[in-house]
Design a protein around this motif. Structure first.
Motif, PDB file in Angstrom:
ATOM      1  N   GLY A  20       0.824  -1.198   0.000  1.00 42.32           N
ATOM      2  CA  GLY A  20       0.000   0.000   0.000  1.00 42.32           C
ATOM      3  C   GLY A  20       0.855   1.243   0.000  1.00 42.32           C
ATOM      4  O   GLY A  20       2.035   1.202   0.336  1.00 42.32           O
ATOM      5  N   GLU A  21       0.234   2.354  -0.374  1.00 48.06           N
ATOM      6  CA  GLU A  21       0.946   3.627  -0.441  1.00 48.06           C
ATOM      7  C   GLU A  21      -0.028   4.739  -0.094  1.00 48.06           C
ATOM      8  O   GLU A  21      -1.171   4.744  -0.546  1.00 48.06           O
ATOM      9  CB  GLU A  21       1.485   3.840  -1.853  1.00 48.06           C
ATOM     10  N   GLN A  22       0.413   5.657   0.725  1.00 49.38           N
ATOM     11  CA  GLN A  22      -0.285   6.919   0.918  1.00 49.38           C
ATOM     12  C   GLN A  22       0.771   7.975   1.143  1.00 49.38           C
ATOM     13  O   GLN A  22       1.672   7.806   1.970  1.00 49.38           O
ATOM     14  CB  GLN A  22      -1.264   6.892   2.085  1.00 49.38           C
ATOM     15  N   ALA A  23       0.662   9.060   0.390  1.00 49.63           N
ATOM     16  CA  ALA A  23       1.653  10.133   0.486  1.00 49.63           C
ATOM     17  C   ALA A  23       0.998  11.466   0.175  1.00 49.63           C
ATOM     18  O   ALA A  23       0.004  11.533  -0.548  1.00 49.63           O
ATOM     19  CB  ALA A  23       2.808   9.877  -0.479  1.00 49.63           C
ATOM     20  N   TYR A  24       1.568  12.509   0.743  1.00 46.84           N
ATOM     21  CA  TYR A  24       1.177  13.883   0.439  1.00 46.84           C
ATOM     22  C   TYR A  24       2.378  14.576  -0.184  1.00 46.84           C
ATOM     23  O   TYR A  24       3.500  14.457   0.323  1.00 46.84           O
ATOM     24  CB  TYR A  24       0.756  14.624   1.712  1.00 46.84           C
ATOM     25  N   ASN A  25       2.131  15.288  -1.277  1.00 42.66           N
ATOM     26  CA  ASN A  25       3.195  15.986  -2.004  1.00 42.66           C
ATOM     27  C   ASN A  25       2.827  17.448  -2.178  1.00 42.66           C
ATOM     28  O   ASN A  25       1.657  17.778  -2.339  1.00 42.66           O
ATOM     29  CB  ASN A  25       3.378  15.359  -3.395  1.00 42.66           C
ATOM     30  N   LEU A  26       3.830  18.297  -2.167  1.00 40.03           N
ATOM     31  CA  LEU A  26       3.648  19.723  -2.419  1.00 40.03           C
ATOM     32  C   LEU A  26       4.686  20.151  -3.437  1.00 40.03           C
ATOM     33  O   LEU A  26       5.892  19.970  -3.215  1.00 40.03           O
ATOM     34  CB  LEU A  26       3.797  20.532  -1.123  1.00 40.03           C
ATOM     35  N   GLU A  80       7.373  17.656  -4.270  1.00 44.00           N
ATOM     36  CA  GLU A  80       8.209  17.152  -3.176  1.00 44.00           C
ATOM     37  C   GLU A  80       7.345  16.368  -2.190  1.00 44.00           C
ATOM     38  O   GLU A  80       6.273  16.819  -1.804  1.00 44.00           O
ATOM     39  CB  GLU A  80       8.891  18.305  -2.423  1.00 44.00           C
ATOM     40  N   GLU A  81       7.831  15.216  -1.786  1.00 41.33           N
ATOM     41  CA  GLU A  81       7.099  14.414  -0.821  1.00 41.33           C
ATOM     42  C   GLU A  81       7.203  15.058   0.555  1.00 41.33           C
ATOM     43  O   GLU A  81       8.294  15.289   1.070  1.00 41.33           O
ATOM     44  CB  GLU A  81       7.675  12.998  -0.801  1.00 41.33           C
ATOM     45  N   MET A  82       6.042  15.344   1.164  1.00 40.49           N
ATOM     46  CA  MET A  82       6.014  16.007   2.467  1.00 40.49           C
ATOM     47  C   MET A  82       5.701  15.038   3.599  1.00 40.49           C
ATOM     48  O   MET A  82       6.085  15.259   4.746  1.00 40.49           O
ATOM     49  CB  MET A  82       4.968  17.128   2.459  1.00 40.49           C
ATOM     50  N   TRP A  83       4.978  13.967   3.264  1.00 44.85           N
ATOM     51  CA  TRP A  83       4.604  12.978   4.271  1.00 44.85           C
ATOM     52  C   TRP A  83       4.271  11.687   3.551  1.00 44.85           C
ATOM     53  O   TRP A  83       3.708  11.701   2.457  1.00 44.85           O
ATOM     54  CB  TRP A  83       3.370  13.459   5.037  1.00 44.85           C
ATOM     55  N   PHE A  84       4.633  10.551   4.153  1.00 44.56           N
ATOM     56  CA  PHE A  84       4.156   9.277   3.636  1.00 44.56           C
ATOM     57  C   PHE A  84       3.977   8.298   4.783  1.00 44.56           C
ATOM     58  O   PHE A  84       4.581   8.447   5.853  1.00 44.56           O
ATOM     59  CB  PHE A  84       5.090   8.698   2.555  1.00 44.56           C
ATOM     60  N   ALA A  85       3.118   7.334   4.564  1.00 46.14           N
ATOM     61  CA  ALA A  85       2.866   6.298   5.562  1.00 46.14           C
ATOM     62  C   ALA A  85       3.846   5.158   5.353  1.00 46.14           C
ATOM     63  O   ALA A  85       3.945   4.618   4.259  1.00 46.14           O
ATOM     64  CB  ALA A  85       1.430   5.801   5.436  1.00 46.14           C
ATOM     65  N   GLU A 124       4.120   3.991  11.012  1.00 47.58           N
ATOM     66  CA  GLU A 124       4.226   5.397  11.406  1.00 47.58           C
ATOM     67  C   GLU A 124       4.238   6.278  10.173  1.00 47.58           C
ATOM     68  O   GLU A 124       4.518   5.837   9.067  1.00 47.58           O
ATOM     69  CB  GLU A 124       5.493   5.636  12.223  1.00 47.58           C
ATOM     70  N   GLY A 125       3.935   7.543  10.390  1.00 50.38           N
ATOM     71  CA  GLY A 125       4.054   8.533   9.331  1.00 50.38           C
ATOM     72  C   GLY A 125       5.465   9.081   9.303  1.00 50.38           C
ATOM     73  O   GLY A 125       6.110   9.226  10.345  1.00 50.38           O
ATOM     74  N   VAL A 126       5.956   9.381   8.103  1.00 58.81           N
ATOM     75  CA  VAL A 126       7.315   9.902   7.936  1.00 58.81           C
ATOM     76  C   VAL A 126       7.223  11.259   7.239  1.00 58.81           C
ATOM     77  O   VAL A 126       6.509  11.406   6.252  1.00 58.81           O
ATOM     78  CB  VAL A 126       8.170   8.924   7.091  1.00 58.81           C
ATOM     79  N   GLU A 127       7.949  12.220   7.755  1.00 60.23           N
ATOM     80  CA  GLU A 127       8.003  13.561   7.171  1.00 60.23           C
ATOM     81  C   GLU A 127       9.421  13.802   6.649  1.00 60.23           C
ATOM     82  O   GLU A 127      10.264  14.361   7.351  1.00 60.23           O
ATOM     83  CB  GLU A 127       7.598  14.598   8.217  1.00 60.23           C
ATOM     84  N   HIS A 162       9.531  23.410   8.635  1.00 63.07           N
ATOM     85  CA  HIS A 162       8.959  22.071   8.714  1.00 63.07           C
ATOM     86  C   HIS A 162       7.435  22.126   8.752  1.00 63.07           C
ATOM     87  O   HIS A 162       6.847  22.923   9.479  1.00 63.07           O
ATOM     88  CB  HIS A 162       9.487  21.359   9.960  1.00 63.07           C
ATOM     89  N   ILE A 163       6.795  21.285   7.951  1.00 69.28           N
ATOM     90  CA  ILE A 163       5.341  21.136   7.949  1.00 69.28           C
ATOM     91  C   ILE A 163       5.028  19.865   8.715  1.00 69.28           C
ATOM     92  O   ILE A 163       5.539  18.792   8.400  1.00 69.28           O
ATOM     93  CB  ILE A 163       4.797  21.045   6.516  1.00 69.28           C
ATOM     94  N   THR A 164       4.210  19.986   9.749  1.00 69.88           N
ATOM     95  CA  THR A 164       3.836  18.837  10.556  1.00 69.88           C
ATOM     96  C   THR A 164       2.385  18.475  10.264  1.00 69.88           C
ATOM     97  O   THR A 164       1.526  19.356  10.190  1.00 69.88           O
ATOM     98  CB  THR A 164       3.992  19.150  12.057  1.00 69.88           C
ATOM     99  N   TYR A 165       2.139  17.196  10.104  1.00 75.09           N
ATOM    100  CA  TYR A 165       0.783  16.725   9.856  1.00 75.09           C
ATOM    101  C   TYR A 165       0.129  16.382  11.183  1.00 75.09           C
ATOM    102  O   TYR A 165       0.779  15.964  12.138  1.00 75.09           O
ATOM    103  CB  TYR A 165       0.810  15.524   8.900  1.00 75.09           C
ATOM    104  N   ARG A 166      -1.169  16.583  11.236  1.00 77.56           N
ATOM    105  CA  ARG A 166      -1.882  16.443  12.503  1.00 77.56           C
ATOM    106  C   ARG A 166      -1.900  15.005  13.010  1.00 77.56           C
ATOM    107  O   ARG A 166      -1.747  14.064  12.237  1.00 77.56           O
ATOM    108  CB  ARG A 166      -3.295  16.993  12.392  1.00 77.56           C
TER     109      ARG A 166
END
Length: 82
Positions: A15-21, A24-29, A35-38, A46-50
């Motif tokens: 599986g894959e879940q990621a957020y990009n801006l 650039e990858e900002m967060w992925f599971a 755990e989540g990785v930033e 630094h952008i922190t996810y909730r």
């Protein structure tokens, strides 16, 4: 203007879940470490996810795998045209 993307995907074994801006990858599971990785470079603010973002990613994987199973069952009788 910024371009942000959320990617969610799954297979039977992965599986894959990621957020990009802006590409650039900002967060992925990390489903192996659970755990989540930033992976942000140290020179940016630094952008922190909730809290709960990783748990949401796990739930999204269950939904994805259920949808994949439903699609497979729905498509099993379709004939491939030559």
């Amino acid at each position: 203007l910024h371009v942000d993307r959320q990617v969610i995907g799954c297979s039977d074994h992965d599986g894959e879940q990621a957020y990009n801006l802006d590409g650039e990858e900002m967060w992925f599971a990390d489903f192996i470490k659970r755990e989540g990785v930033e992976p942000q470079p140290p020179f940016i603010d630094h952008i922190t996810y909730r809290d709960g973002t990783y748990q949401t990613a796990e739930a999204n994987q269950q939904t994805c795998k259920t949808s994949l199973d439903v699609a497979r069952r729905a498509m099993k009788d379709f004939k491939i045209e030559d």
